[in-house]
Write an enzyme that holds these catalytic residues in place. Structure first.
Site, PDB file in Angstrom:
ATOM      1  N   GLU A 181     -92.003 -36.141 -20.562  1.00 42.17           N
ATOM      2  CA  GLU A 181     -92.753 -36.611 -19.293  1.00 42.17           C
ATOM      3  C   GLU A 181     -93.223 -37.778 -19.283  1.00 42.17           C
ATOM      4  OE1 GLU A 181     -94.774 -33.159 -17.891  1.00 42.17           O
ATOM      5  OE2 GLU A 181     -93.123 -31.932 -18.093  1.00 42.17           O
ATOM      6  N   ASN A 224     -87.480 -35.663 -22.531  1.00 41.62           N
ATOM      7  CA  ASN A 224     -87.226 -34.462 -21.740  1.00 41.62           C
ATOM      8  C   ASN A 224     -88.023 -34.650 -20.575  1.00 41.62           C
ATOM      9  OD1 ASN A 224     -86.417 -31.426 -21.473  1.00 41.62           O
ATOM     10  ND2 ASN A 224     -88.802 -31.374 -21.649  1.00 41.62           N
ATOM     11  N   HIS A 260     -86.866 -27.359 -13.226  1.00 41.80           N
ATOM     12  CA  HIS A 260     -87.637 -26.472 -12.372  1.00 41.80           C
ATOM     13  C   HIS A 260     -87.211 -26.633 -10.924  1.00 41.80           C
ATOM     14  CE1 HIS A 260     -90.013 -25.318 -15.699  1.00 41.80           C
ATOM     15  NE2 HIS A 260     -90.289 -26.471 -16.161  1.00 41.80           N
ATOM     16  N   GLU A 289     -85.487 -26.184 -19.235  1.00 44.75           N
ATOM     17  CA  GLU A 289     -86.280 -25.316 -18.662  1.00 44.75           C
ATOM     18  C   GLU A 289     -86.150 -24.812 -17.194  1.00 44.75           C
ATOM     19  OE1 GLU A 289     -90.328 -27.476 -18.971  1.00 44.75           O
ATOM     20  OE2 GLU A 289     -89.804 -28.342 -20.586  1.00 44.75           O
ATOM     21  N   ASP A 291     -85.491 -22.766 -13.906  1.00 46.37           N
ATOM     22  CA  ASP A 291     -86.126 -21.763 -13.481  1.00 46.37           C
ATOM     23  C   ASP A 291     -85.781 -22.024 -11.772  1.00 46.37           C
ATOM     24  OD1 ASP A 291     -88.494 -22.952 -12.726  1.00 46.37           O
ATOM     25  OD2 ASP A 291     -89.365 -21.939 -14.219  1.00 46.37           O
TER      26      ASP A 291
END
Length: 393
Positions: A181, A224, A260, A289, A291
């Site tokens: 990030e 990432n 996400h 990651e 979801d």
């Protein structure tokens, strides 16, 4: 340099070593490729359905927001959780346990207990490990963020940390999120938020990759981030930086989208194309990651329509990864709502994972299983045709 003390007391191996056993079946779901539960649903395992060489993983719950909840550490205390973790996945990522505030809590002390337990669990269950993360603006310890260090000291601290942590797990961690990030939504470096970039300049990013590679030449090293699923300002910034670093010979091996997602917003339809452009640079790509959160009704129970939409998002994300040649790692950020981070950080949203709080499988689970199985069958057919062609020659 001050002496470094290591806290490495191992968690009880016997408590974490569990047999691979079947879990309970999920409720019926609409009957199509994405969501239809198959016969003997209790025997469905994502890792078994995956094509050869493809890793399907999950974050291992622990640390972070879990410390503020009214339950003990999930990974060390919940036997059913660990059983499913070992059954379903052939890749694991530390949700928080390898971040700076947990693994390096004091200037001269590392605490590897929780990270070691995850690596040991992975060894016993024939899983690879994704390391997360080495250079980030968040979840740094107070001693680092509020310390009065010179530039030379900060550089030495980062190099020592990367060398120590990556070196400890050399040969045991498949991929590392080296820089996490580092860009904002406009594609600008987080120069104010990120202590490393703010104090040492953007050149420190390349150094972090070099140091990680020196500590473990076999590990694949990644950028990432979230919000980079589509071709946008942030992903463009990574694309440009990656090209620069590759040209300079910096050991950057991969680019990963966290994914996400939320059903509040449309699915990122450019995901496959975006991953492919990084693939064409010679990089590995990954989903790290995933979801899919949703706005919950007053009852707190999602509707069938919401679960179907969620399953669609999961399936399309996996399909995008499978369609890109070197997208070989696909990780969901937790597999049960029991321990999801989403309700803690997104008020009114939840039910973001593929299992309920009591580990019942949602349509999203079947979406992943059926998509993996379909890809595995196609892969087998392709290899079979190739073998027959070679044999006839």
């Amino acid at each position: 340099m001050r002496p470094i003390r290591f806290a490495t007391a191992a968690l009880a191996t016997a408590a974490l070593s569990l047999p691979l056993a079947a879990t309970s079946a999920a409720a019926d779901a609409p009957s199509d490729l994405r969501t239809a539960p198959r016969a003997k649903d209790q025997h469905e395992r994502l890792r078994s359905a995956a094509p050869d060489g493809f890793y399907v993983g999950t974050a291992v719950a622990g640390g972070g927001h879990h410390l503020e909840q009214d339950y003990p550490d999930p990974f060390t205390s919940d036997r059913e959780y660990r059983k499913i973790l070992g059954q379903q996945f052939n890749s694991v990522s530390a949700e928080n346990q390898m971040k700076w505030e947990f693994i390096h809590p004091e200037r001269d002390r590392y605490d590897f207990e929780a990270a070691d337990a995850i690596a040991d669990f992975a060894d016993r269950h024939r899983q690879v490990v994704r390391g997360h993360t080495l250079l980030w603006h968040s979840q740094n310890p107070e001693w680092l963020e509020q310390g009065d260090f010179s530039k030379e000291e900060l550089r030495s601290i980062l190099k020592e940390h990367i060398t120590t942590v990556v070196g400890r797990y050399a040969g045991r961690i498949q991929q590392w999120d080296v820089a996490n990030e580092i860009f904002d939504e406009q594609g600008n470096l987080r120069a104010e938020e990120n202590i490393w970039i703010r104090e040492l300049g953007p050149e420190i990013i390349a150094d972090a990759f070099r140091w990680a590679h020196e500590a473990d030449p076999e590990a694949l090293l990644f950028f990432n981030d979230y919000g980079v699923e589509d071709d946008n300002a942030k992903s463009d910034a990574y694309y440009a930086l990656t090209q620069e670093l590759i040209a300079e010979g910096v050991p950057v091996h991969g680019f990963s989208a966290q994914a996400h997602l939320s059903t509040r917003y449309g699915f990122p339809g450019g995901l496959e194309e975006n991953l492919r452009r990084f693939d064409e640079l010679g990089l590995e790509t990954a989903i790290t990651e995933l979801d899919v959160r949703m706005d919950l009704p007053e009852s707190g129970v999602p509707t069938d329509a919401q679960l179907e939409q969620q399953a669609d998002y999961y399936q399309r994300t996996l399909s995008a990864c499978l369609a890109v040649e070197d997208c070989n790692s696909f990780t969901i950020w937790g597999f049960t709502d029991k321990y999801s981070w989403v309700p803690v950080f997104f008020e009114g949203e939840g039910s973001a994972t593929v299992m309920t709080e009591d580990f019942a499988r949602k349509p999203a689970f079947h979406a992943l299983y059926n998509t993996l199985l379909d890809a595995k069958k196609k892969d087998c057919k392709k290899h079979w045709k190739g073998w027959k062609k070679d044999w006839r020659r």
